[in-house]
Motif scaffolding. Structure first.
Motif, PDB file in Angstrom:
ATOM      1  N   ASP A 206      43.810  18.203   6.749  1.00 39.46           N
ATOM      2  CA  ASP A 206      42.657  18.557   5.932  1.00 39.46           C
ATOM      3  C   ASP A 206      41.386  18.366   6.736  1.00 39.46           C
ATOM      4  O   ASP A 206      41.444  18.253   7.964  1.00 39.46           O
ATOM      5  N   GLU A 207      40.232  18.308   6.069  1.00 39.11           N
ATOM      6  CA  GLU A 207      38.971  18.203   6.797  1.00 39.11           C
ATOM      7  C   GLU A 207      38.852  16.890   7.559  1.00 39.11           C
ATOM      8  O   GLU A 207      38.101  16.800   8.531  1.00 39.11           O
ATOM      9  N   ASP A 208      39.589  15.841   7.163  1.00 34.66           N
ATOM     10  CA  ASP A 208      39.557  14.562   7.869  1.00 34.66           C
ATOM     11  C   ASP A 208      40.684  14.428   8.889  1.00 34.66           C
ATOM     12  O   ASP A 208      40.486  13.873   9.964  1.00 34.66           O
ATOM     13  N   VAL A 209      41.866  14.897   8.550  1.00 29.97           N
ATOM     14  CA  VAL A 209      43.040  14.780   9.426  1.00 29.97           C
ATOM     15  C   VAL A 209      43.044  15.949  10.406  1.00 29.97           C
ATOM     16  O   VAL A 209      43.109  17.104   9.995  1.00 29.97           O
ATOM     17  N   VAL A 210      42.968  15.628  11.710  1.00 30.67           N
ATOM     18  CA  VAL A 210      42.913  16.682  12.726  1.00 30.67           C
ATOM     19  C   VAL A 210      44.301  17.034  13.262  1.00 30.67           C
ATOM     20  O   VAL A 210      44.487  18.106  13.830  1.00 30.67           O
ATOM     21  N   ALA A 211      45.283  16.121  13.077  1.00 31.62           N
ATOM     22  CA  ALA A 211      46.655  16.400  13.528  1.00 31.62           C
ATOM     23  C   ALA A 211      47.637  15.551  12.742  1.00 31.62           C
ATOM     24  O   ALA A 211      47.345  14.411  12.374  1.00 31.62           O
ATOM     25  N   VAL A 212      48.800  16.145  12.484  1.00 33.66           N
ATOM     26  CA  VAL A 212      49.913  15.432  11.860  1.00 33.66           C
ATOM     27  C   VAL A 212      51.030  15.373  12.896  1.00 33.66           C
ATOM     28  O   VAL A 212      51.518  16.405  13.356  1.00 33.66           O
ATOM     29  N   TRP A 213      51.379  14.156  13.287  1.00 36.81           N
ATOM     30  CA  TRP A 213      52.441  13.908  14.255  1.00 36.81           C
ATOM     31  C   TRP A 213      53.688  13.465  13.496  1.00 36.81           C
ATOM     32  O   TRP A 213      53.593  12.669  12.565  1.00 36.81           O
TER      33      TRP A 213
ATOM     34  N   ALA B  19      63.582  16.942   6.001  1.00 32.11           N
ATOM     35  CA  ALA B  19      62.848  15.757   5.565  1.00 32.11           C
ATOM     36  C   ALA B  19      62.123  15.084   6.729  1.00 32.11           C
ATOM     37  O   ALA B  19      62.674  14.900   7.801  1.00 32.11           O
ATOM     38  N   VAL B  20      60.865  14.739   6.482  1.00 35.24           N
ATOM     39  CA  VAL B  20      60.043  13.979   7.425  1.00 35.24           C
ATOM     40  C   VAL B  20      60.047  12.543   6.935  1.00 35.24           C
ATOM     41  O   VAL B  20      59.723  12.272   5.778  1.00 35.24           O
ATOM     42  N   ILE B  21      60.429  11.597   7.811  1.00 36.34           N
ATOM     43  CA  ILE B  21      60.512  10.199   7.380  1.00 36.34           C
ATOM     44  C   ILE B  21      59.603   9.270   8.177  1.00 36.34           C
ATOM     45  O   ILE B  21      59.531   8.086   7.873  1.00 36.34           O
ATOM     46  N   GLU B  22      58.904   9.807   9.152  1.00 37.12           N
ATOM     47  CA  GLU B  22      57.940   8.992   9.882  1.00 37.12           C
ATOM     48  C   GLU B  22      56.862   9.910  10.436  1.00 37.12           C
ATOM     49  O   GLU B  22      57.168  10.934  11.040  1.00 37.12           O
ATOM     50  N   LEU B  23      55.598   9.533  10.200  1.00 35.21           N
ATOM     51  CA  LEU B  23      54.513  10.373  10.684  1.00 35.21           C
ATOM     52  C   LEU B  23      53.273   9.552  10.979  1.00 35.21           C
ATOM     53  O   LEU B  23      53.124   8.421  10.520  1.00 35.21           O
ATOM     54  N   ILE B  24      52.415  10.160  11.767  1.00 36.75           N
ATOM     55  CA  ILE B  24      51.121   9.579  12.095  1.00 36.75           C
ATOM     56  C   ILE B  24      50.068  10.635  11.808  1.00 36.75           C
ATOM     57  O   ILE B  24      50.185  11.786  12.253  1.00 36.75           O
ATOM     58  N   LEU B  25      49.074  10.237  11.029  1.00 37.06           N
ATOM     59  CA  LEU B  25      47.942  11.108  10.752  1.00 37.06           C
ATOM     60  C   LEU B  25      46.823  10.732  11.720  1.00 37.06           C
ATOM     61  O   LEU B  25      46.440   9.567  11.797  1.00 37.06           O
ATOM     62  N   GLU B  26      46.340  11.708  12.449  1.00 35.21           N
ATOM     63  CA  GLU B  26      45.249  11.480  13.393  1.00 35.21           C
ATOM     64  C   GLU B  26      43.966  12.064  12.823  1.00 35.21           C
ATOM     65  O   GLU B  26      43.938  13.220  12.387  1.00 35.21           O
ATOM     66  N   THR B  27      42.908  11.269  12.818  1.00 33.70           N
ATOM     67  CA  THR B  27      41.579  11.751  12.453  1.00 33.70           C
ATOM     68  C   THR B  27      40.723  11.728  13.723  1.00 33.70           C
ATOM     69  O   THR B  27      41.195  11.336  14.787  1.00 33.70           O
TER      70      THR B  27
END
Length: 111
Positions: free
Chosen positions: A25-32, A53-61
């Protein structure tokens, strides 16, 4: 990273790949996301969970990284929030090492 705590507002199930993409979204620049081996996936997932299914992720702002993991806990399965790591700190250097085990699902990392 902080001690994990239940993630507020997250579903009771793993995310689908499309749901994980929707976190951009406008805050999250990448989803790992992490690609786990089948043994790990079989430990966490049930036959009713989606194949993607995604079971682990990192949101980068633009200023930090925020890590989440879907796991079995004392109260059943839940998304856990591992807190925030601010970019430009010693913790961010460790996070960059962690990201080597992930791939970018969507977005423009490093912004």
């Amino acid at each position: 990273m902080d001690e994990p705590r239940p993630a507020e507002g997250w579903p009771d199930s793993p995310l689908t790949t499309d749901e994980a993409r929707d976190l951009l979204d406008e805050d999250v620049v990448a989803v790992w996301v992490m690609d786990h081996d089948e043994d790990t996936r079989e430990t966490v997932l049930t036959k009713n969970d989606p194949n993607d299914a995604v079971i682990e992720l990192i949101l980068e702002t633009s200023t930090n990284f925020r890590m989440y993991s879907y796991t079995h806990g004392v109260n059943g399965t839940a998304w856990m929030d591992y807190g925030e790591t601010e970019k430009g700190t010693d913790g961010a250097e460790m996070m960059l090492d962690t990201l080597e085990s992930y791939h970018v699902l969507v977005g423009d990392p490093g912004r």
